[in-house]
Design an enzyme around this catalytic site. Structure first.
Site, mmCIF file in Angstrom:
data_model
loop_
_atom_site.group_PDB
_atom_site.id
_atom_site.type_symbol
_atom_site.label_atom_id
_atom_site.label_comp_id
_atom_site.label_asym_id
_atom_site.label_seq_id
_atom_site.Cartn_x
_atom_site.Cartn_y
_atom_site.Cartn_z
ATOM 1 N N TYR A 1 0.816 -1.220 0.000
ATOM 2 C CA TYR A 1 0.000 0.000 0.000
ATOM 3 C C TYR A 1 0.853 1.274 0.000
ATOM 4 O O TYR A 1 0.368 2.323 0.437
ATOM 5 C CB TYR A 1 -0.942 -0.008 1.201
ATOM 6 C CG TYR A 1 -2.159 -0.893 1.017
ATOM 7 C CD1 TYR A 1 -2.962 -0.788 -0.123
ATOM 8 C CD2 TYR A 1 -2.530 -1.815 1.994
ATOM 9 C CE1 TYR A 1 -4.087 -1.587 -0.287
ATOM 10 C CE2 TYR A 1 -3.663 -2.619 1.834
ATOM 11 C CZ TYR A 1 -4.433 -2.492 0.691
ATOM 12 O OH TYR A 1 -5.546 -3.276 0.530
ATOM 13 N N ASN B 1 -13.585 -4.230 2.146
ATOM 14 C CA ASN B 1 -14.065 -4.410 0.773
ATOM 15 C C ASN B 1 -13.549 -5.686 0.116
ATOM 16 O O ASN B 1 -13.602 -5.854 -1.088
ATOM 17 C CB ASN B 1 -13.811 -3.155 -0.066
ATOM 18 C CG ASN B 1 -12.350 -2.811 -0.175
ATOM 19 O OD1 ASN B 1 -11.494 -3.585 0.229
ATOM 20 N ND2 ASN B 1 -12.058 -1.643 -0.730
ATOM 21 N N HIS C 1 -8.655 -7.093 -3.398
ATOM 22 C CA HIS C 1 -7.813 -6.087 -4.039
ATOM 23 C C HIS C 1 -7.496 -6.524 -5.460
ATOM 24 O O HIS C 1 -7.276 -7.705 -5.708
ATOM 25 C CB HIS C 1 -6.497 -5.925 -3.260
ATOM 26 C CG HIS C 1 -5.465 -5.134 -4.011
ATOM 27 N ND1 HIS C 1 -5.401 -3.763 -3.963
ATOM 28 C CD2 HIS C 1 -4.491 -5.525 -4.879
ATOM 29 C CE1 HIS C 1 -4.412 -3.344 -4.752
ATOM 30 N NE2 HIS C 1 -3.848 -4.396 -5.319
ATOM 31 N N GLU D 1 3.203 -5.317 -7.871
ATOM 32 C CA GLU D 1 2.559 -6.128 -6.834
ATOM 33 C C GLU D 1 2.853 -7.613 -7.016
ATOM 34 O O GLU D 1 3.089 -8.326 -6.043
ATOM 35 C CB GLU D 1 1.046 -5.853 -6.848
ATOM 36 C CG GLU D 1 0.716 -4.452 -6.356
ATOM 37 C CD GLU D 1 -0.706 -3.997 -6.699
ATOM 38 O OE1 GLU D 1 -1.466 -4.787 -7.286
ATOM 39 O OE2 GLU D 1 -1.041 -2.839 -6.367
HETATM 40 P P1 CMP Z 1 -7.884 -1.509 -2.225
HETATM 41 O O1 CMP Z 1 -8.434 -1.797 -3.583
HETATM 42 O O2 CMP Z 1 -7.217 -2.624 -1.494
HETATM 43 O O3 CMP Z 1 -6.845 -0.312 -2.345
HETATM 44 C C1 CMP Z 1 -6.660 0.642 -1.342
HETATM 45 C C2 CMP Z 1 -7.590 0.461 -0.198
HETATM 46 O O4 CMP Z 1 -7.672 1.549 0.668
HETATM 47 C C3 CMP Z 1 -8.983 0.298 -0.713
HETATM 48 O O5 CMP Z 1 -9.081 -0.978 -1.293
HETATM 49 C C4 CMP Z 1 -9.814 0.548 0.528
HETATM 50 O O6 CMP Z 1 -9.998 -0.621 1.293
HETATM 51 C C5 CMP Z 1 -8.930 1.497 1.289
HETATM 52 N N1 CMP Z 1 -9.459 2.845 1.291
HETATM 53 C C6 CMP Z 1 -9.468 3.709 0.274
HETATM 54 N N2 CMP Z 1 -10.012 4.869 0.659
HETATM 55 C C7 CMP Z 1 -10.333 4.709 1.959
HETATM 56 C C8 CMP Z 1 -10.934 5.546 2.921
HETATM 57 N N3 CMP Z 1 -11.300 6.793 2.623
HETATM 58 N N4 CMP Z 1 -11.110 5.053 4.161
HETATM 59 C C9 CMP Z 1 -10.730 3.790 4.452
HETATM 60 N N5 CMP Z 1 -10.154 2.955 3.590
HETATM 61 C C10 CMP Z 1 -9.978 3.414 2.355
#
Ligand code: CMP
Length: 144
Positions: free
Chosen positions: A50, A113, A116, A127
Site C-alpha cells: 500500500y 471491501n 484487491h 505487486e
Molecule cells: P484496495 O483496492 O485494497 O486499495 C486501497 C484500499 O484503501 C482500498 O481498497 C480501501 O480498502 C482502502 N481505502 C481507500 N479509501 C479509503 C478511505 N477513505 N477510508 C478507508 N479505507 C480506504
C-alpha cells in the site's frame, strides 16, 4: 498478449468464506490462475503493498487490517485482466459498486471491501513481484 493482474482476497473475504466464490468468478469468466498462496502478511509487506497510500489518514487502519489474518494472494492471466478484473471487483466504496460485482454483492464497508485488484499495468507488475517469486508463477497454456 499475456496480461497478468495481482488479485488478493483480504482477511474479511477469507473469514466470510468467500474464497471459492471469488475464484469461481474469475475462472468462469475465462481467466487463468497462474499463482496462488495463502499468507498472513507482515507489516513490511503490507506497507510496501500500500506504499501509494502512505501518509493518508486511513493508512494505519489499512495496513493493520491486511496483516490481521490470512490473505489469498493470486496472479490471474488473460485478456485485459487488469481492467476487467477491476470491473468484476467493483468500485472501491462498496456502496458505490454495482450489484453483480464482488463488492456490490457482498460488502458495505470501505475498510472491509474483501478484495484487491491491481489498478494498472505498472502496479500489477510491482505487486506481483512483491508477493511472488518468479518460480511461484506457473507458465502453461489453457486447454481451450
Ligand atoms: P484496495 O483496492 O485494497 O486499495 C486501497 C484500499 O484503501 C482500498 O481498497 C480501501 O480498502 C482502502 N481505502 C481507500 N479509501 C479509503 C478511505 N477513505 N477510508 C478507508 N479505507 C480506504
Amino acid at each position: 498478449t499475456k496480461e497478468r493482474s495481482f488479485i488478493a482476497i483480504k482477511p474479511d473475504g477469507v473469514h466470510r468464506g468467500m474464497i471459492s466464490n471469488i475464484i469461481s468468478r474469475f475462472e468462469q469468466k475465462g481467466y487463468k490462475l497462474v499463482g496462488i498462496k495463502v499468507i498472513v502478511p507482515g507489516m513490511d509487506l503490507a506497507k510496501a503493498h500500500y506504499a501509494e497510500h502512505e501518509g493518508k489518514p486511513f493508512f494505519n487502519k489499512l495496513t493493520s487490517f491486511l496483516t490481521s489474518g490470512p490473505v489469498v494472494a493470486m496472479v490471474w492471466e488473460g485478456k485485459e485482466v487488469i481492467k476487467y478484473g477491476r470491473t468484476m471487483i467493483g468500485a472501491t466504496n462498496p456502496l458505490a459498486s454495482a450489484p453483480g460485482t464482488i463488492r456490490g454483492d457482498f460488502c458495505v464497508d470501505m475498510g472491509r471491501n474483501m478484495i484487491h485488484g491491481s489498478d494498472g499495468p505498472e502496479s500489477a507488475q510491482r505487486e506481483i513481484a512483491l508477493w511472488f517469486q518468479p518460480s511461484e508463477i506457473a507458465e502453461y497454456e489453457s486447454a481451450t
